[in-house]
Design a protein around this motif. Structure first.
Motif, PDB file in Angstrom:
ATOM      1  N   GLU A 180       0.813  -1.216   0.000  1.00 32.64           N
ATOM      2  CA  GLU A 180       0.000   0.000   0.000  1.00 32.64           C
ATOM      3  C   GLU A 180       0.844   1.263   0.000  1.00 32.64           C
ATOM      4  O   GLU A 180       0.307   2.356  -0.149  1.00 32.64           O
ATOM      5  N   GLN A 181       2.149   1.141   0.172  1.00 34.00           N
ATOM      6  CA  GLN A 181       3.014   2.314   0.217  1.00 34.00           C
ATOM      7  C   GLN A 181       3.353   2.775  -1.198  1.00 34.00           C
ATOM      8  O   GLN A 181       3.745   1.967  -2.041  1.00 34.00           O
ATOM      9  N   ARG A 182       3.198   4.068  -1.446  1.00 31.28           N
ATOM     10  CA  ARG A 182       3.499   4.665  -2.741  1.00 31.28           C
ATOM     11  C   ARG A 182       4.536   5.771  -2.536  1.00 31.28           C
ATOM     12  O   ARG A 182       4.295   6.711  -1.782  1.00 31.28           O
ATOM     13  N   TRP A 183       5.668   5.627  -3.190  1.00 34.35           N
ATOM     14  CA  TRP A 183       6.735   6.627  -3.107  1.00 34.35           C
ATOM     15  C   TRP A 183       6.432   7.726  -4.100  1.00 34.35           C
ATOM     16  O   TRP A 183       6.130   7.465  -5.254  1.00 34.35           O
ATOM     17  N   GLU A 184       6.513   8.991  -3.634  1.00 29.78           N
ATOM     18  CA  GLU A 184       6.016  10.105  -4.442  1.00 29.78           C
ATOM     19  C   GLU A 184       7.023  11.190  -4.728  1.00 29.78           C
ATOM     20  O   GLU A 184       6.698  12.154  -5.407  1.00 29.78           O
ATOM     21  N   GLY A 185       8.222  11.071  -4.232  1.00 31.80           N
ATOM     22  CA  GLY A 185       9.209  12.097  -4.555  1.00 31.80           C
ATOM     23  C   GLY A 185      10.439  11.998  -3.683  1.00 31.80           C
ATOM     24  O   GLY A 185      10.364  11.628  -2.514  1.00 31.80           O
ATOM     25  N   LEU A 186      11.576  12.318  -4.276  1.00 34.77           N
ATOM     26  CA  LEU A 186      12.863  12.264  -3.583  1.00 34.77           C
ATOM     27  C   LEU A 186      13.519  13.626  -3.647  1.00 34.77           C
ATOM     28  O   LEU A 186      13.569  14.258  -4.708  1.00 34.77           O
TER      29      LEU A 186
END
Length: 146
Positions: free
Chosen positions: A86-92
């Motif tokens: 369920e985890q969504r990475w959205e920016g670094l």
């Protein structure tokens, strides 16, 4: 014949974003995934610890646990890496780097990575330590996390 009771279905986690070779690289640099972090996932060595950090972030985005484990120092890596579906990475955001070039054997990268999990926005703030192991950059440990 017995009758089954209907159970409420858990809502499925949204699918991981579809990243193709031509997609913008999730690490935030202005290149395609294939030209940027995708080449490291395919086996090219990362030339700096920042490049490795960016490629590891992208591996979380595309759920490439094999790459994450291969680029983790063997003295510190887990035997198995289970990513939260369920985890969504959205920016670094890279905040600071120290050393970590071709002329060094260690380096650090301080970063902030934004994500959502369970519908809640959050961020991982970490200073990661990288070392050269058998000639390649690998993630060693987090120096601090907040």
């Amino acid at each position: 014949m017995s009758r089954r009771t209907a159970r409420p279905r858990r809502s499925a986690a949204p699918p991981a974003p579809r990243i193709t070779a031509a997609s913008p690289c999730p690490c935030g640099l202005p290149s395609s995934y294939a030209e940027c972090c995708g080449r490291f996932h395919a086996g090219a060595p990362a030339p700096t610890c920042e490049a490795l950090m960016r490629s590891r972030y992208c591996a979380f985005v595309v759920r490439d646990t094999g790459y994450l484990l291969r680029t983790w120092h063997p003295d510190h890596r887990p035997a198995v890496l289970d990513l939260d579906p369920e985890q969504r990475w959205e920016g670094l955001e890279i905040l600071e780097t120290t050393q970590g070039t071709a002329f060094h054997t260690t380096g650090t990268v301080t970063f902030r990575a934004r994500f959502t999990a369970g519908g809640q926005a959050d961020a991982l703030y970490e200073k990661s330590r990288f070392v050269r192991y058998e000639g390649a950059w690998v993630y060693e440990t987090a120096v601090f996390a907040g």
